[in-house]
Design a protein around this motif. Structure first.
Motif, short mmCIF file in Angstrom:
data_model
loop_
_atom_site.label_atom_id
_atom_site.label_comp_id
_atom_site.label_asym_id
_atom_site.label_seq_id
_atom_site.Cartn_x
_atom_site.Cartn_y
_atom_site.Cartn_z
N LEU A 30 43.84 9.11 -3.03
CA LEU A 30 44.79 8.06 -2.66
C LEU A 30 44.00 6.85 -2.17
CD1 LEU A 30 47.55 9.91 -0.58
CD2 LEU A 30 47.74 9.01 -2.89
N THR A 31 44.38 5.68 -2.64
CA THR A 31 43.65 4.49 -2.22
C THR A 31 43.91 4.22 -0.74
OG1 THR A 31 45.41 2.89 -2.68
CG2 THR A 31 43.93 3.46 -4.52
N ARG A 32 42.96 3.55 -0.12
CA ARG A 32 43.11 3.17 1.30
C ARG A 32 44.38 2.33 1.45
NH1 ARG A 32 41.58 5.56 4.89
NH2 ARG A 32 43.69 5.39 5.58
N THR A 33 44.63 1.42 0.52
CA THR A 33 45.82 0.57 0.59
C THR A 33 47.09 1.41 0.55
OG1 THR A 33 44.68 -1.30 -0.39
CG2 THR A 33 47.08 -1.30 -0.55
N SER A 43 55.98 4.53 9.92
CA SER A 43 55.93 4.31 11.37
C SER A 43 56.90 3.22 11.80
CB SER A 43 54.50 3.97 11.80
OG SER A 43 53.63 5.04 11.50
N GLN A 44 57.08 2.18 10.97
CA GLN A 44 58.08 1.15 11.26
C GLN A 44 59.48 1.76 11.28
OE1 GLN A 44 57.31 -1.57 8.03
NE2 GLN A 44 56.25 -3.03 9.37
N ILE A 45 59.78 2.52 10.26
CA ILE A 45 61.12 3.13 10.16
C ILE A 45 61.38 4.04 11.35
CG2 ILE A 45 62.54 4.77 8.84
CD1 ILE A 45 61.04 3.67 6.32
N ASN A 46 60.39 4.84 11.71
CA ASN A 46 60.55 5.79 12.81
C ASN A 46 60.45 5.14 14.18
OD1 ASN A 46 60.98 8.13 11.26
ND2 ASN A 46 58.80 8.30 10.86
N GLY A 47 59.92 3.94 14.25
CA GLY A 47 59.78 3.25 15.53
C GLY A 47 58.67 3.81 16.39
N CYS A 48 57.58 4.22 15.77
CA CYS A 48 56.45 4.79 16.52
C CYS A 48 55.45 3.68 16.82
CB CYS A 48 55.78 5.92 15.74
SG CYS A 48 54.46 6.72 16.68
N ALA A 49 55.54 3.12 18.02
CA ALA A 49 54.69 2.00 18.42
C ALA A 49 53.21 2.35 18.36
CB ALA A 49 55.06 1.53 19.83
N PHE A 50 52.86 3.56 18.80
CA PHE A 50 51.47 4.00 18.79
C PHE A 50 50.92 3.97 17.36
CE2 PHE A 50 48.12 7.17 18.52
CZ PHE A 50 47.32 6.86 19.61
N CYS A 51 51.67 4.54 16.41
CA CYS A 51 51.20 4.61 15.03
C CYS A 51 51.22 3.24 14.35
CB CYS A 51 52.03 5.63 14.24
SG CYS A 51 51.74 7.34 14.76
N ILE A 52 52.20 2.42 14.63
CA ILE A 52 52.22 1.07 14.06
C ILE A 52 50.97 0.32 14.50
CG2 ILE A 52 53.37 -1.19 14.11
CD1 ILE A 52 56.05 0.40 14.38
N ASP A 53 50.66 0.39 15.79
CA ASP A 53 49.49 -0.29 16.31
C ASP A 53 48.22 0.24 15.65
OD1 ASP A 53 48.20 -2.05 18.40
OD2 ASP A 53 47.34 -0.12 18.99
N MET A 54 48.06 1.54 15.59
CA MET A 54 46.86 2.15 15.03
C MET A 54 46.69 1.81 13.55
SD MET A 54 45.92 6.17 14.32
CE MET A 54 46.44 6.69 15.92
N HIS A 55 47.75 1.97 12.78
CA HIS A 55 47.63 1.84 11.33
C HIS A 55 47.59 0.40 10.85
CE1 HIS A 55 47.56 6.07 11.20
NE2 HIS A 55 48.79 6.19 11.67
N THR A 56 48.20 -0.52 11.59
CA THR A 56 48.04 -1.93 11.21
C THR A 56 46.61 -2.39 11.50
OG1 THR A 56 48.98 -2.69 13.31
CG2 THR A 56 50.47 -2.57 11.41
N GLU A 58 43.93 -0.43 11.43
CA GLU A 58 43.12 0.17 10.36
C GLU A 58 43.27 -0.60 9.06
OE1 GLU A 58 43.38 4.83 11.85
OE2 GLU A 58 44.68 4.14 10.23
N ALA A 59 44.50 -1.01 8.75
CA ALA A 59 44.75 -1.75 7.51
C ALA A 59 44.02 -3.09 7.51
CB ALA A 59 46.25 -1.95 7.30
N ARG A 60 44.05 -3.77 8.64
CA ARG A 60 43.33 -5.04 8.74
C ARG A 60 41.83 -4.84 8.52
NH1 ARG A 60 46.71 -5.40 13.17
NH2 ARG A 60 48.44 -6.83 12.84
#
Length: 144
Positions: A30-33, A43-56, A58-60
Motif C-alpha cells: 500500500l502506498t504511503r499516500t 479518524s475524521q469520521i470517528n472524531g479521534c483527535a489523537f489519530c487525526i493529529d498523528m496521521h496528518t 505523518e502525512a505532511r
C-alpha cells in the motif's frame, strides 16, 4: 482531559495483537499516500483527535499537501484526488460507518481500480485504523 487507561500497559498482549496488524499493514505495498488518506479520513469520521493529529503530521512528513489534507472531508467536491484515491476514500467511509453497510457500487468501484490483493490490504488498513480510533476515543488519548 486525561487519558483514562493505557491499554498497552493494562493489557500488553491485546495491544501487541493490534500492533501486529498495524505492522502487517506497514509491510504491504500500500502506498504511503493511500495509508495516510485512509488513516486521516477514518479518524475524521470517528472524531479521534489523537489519530487525526498523528496521521496528518505523518502525512505532511511524507510530502502530502496541506490543500489535500484540509479538503479530505470534502474530497467528493474537489479535483484533488485520483480515481484510485476516490475509490479508497469511499470504501473507507462506508467501512468506518459500517451500520450503513458497504454498498455494492462502492465495492465494485474499488475492485475495478484495485487488484484483489491491494483491495484486501486497503480493507485491512481501514479496519486497523478504526480499531486504533476506538482505543484512542475510549481511553481519551490526547494529542501531544
Amino acid at each position: 482531559m486525561k487519558t483514562r487507561i493505557k491499554i498497552d500497559q493494562a493489557e500488553p498482549a491485546g495491544y501487541q495483537a493490534i500492533l501486529g496488524l498495524e505492522k502487517f499493514i506497514e509491510s504491504t505495498p500500500l502506498t504511503r499516500t493511500h495509508k495516510d488518506l485512509i488513516k486521516i479520513r477514518a479518524s475524521q469520521i470517528n472524531g479521534c483527535a489523537f489519530c487525526i493529529d498523528m496521521h496528518t503530521e505523518e502525512a505532511r512528513k511524507a510530502s502530502e499537501t496541506e490543500q489535500r489534507i484540509y479538503a479530505l472531508n470534502a474530497w467528493r467536491d474537489t479535483p484533488f484526488f485520483t480515481t484510485e484515491e476516490r475509490a479508497i476514500l469511499a470504501l473507507t467511509e462506508e467501512v468506518t460507518l459500517i451500520s450503513g453497510h458497504v454498498k455494492d457500487e462502492t465495492y465494485q468501484a474499488a475492485s475495478e481500480v484495485l487488484d484483489k490483493t491491494y483491495l484486501a490490504q486497503v480493507i485491512l488498513a481501514i479496519i486497523t485504523i478504526n480499531a486504533w480510533n476506538r482505543i484512542g476515543i475510549t481511553t481519551q488519548l490526547v494529542p501531544a
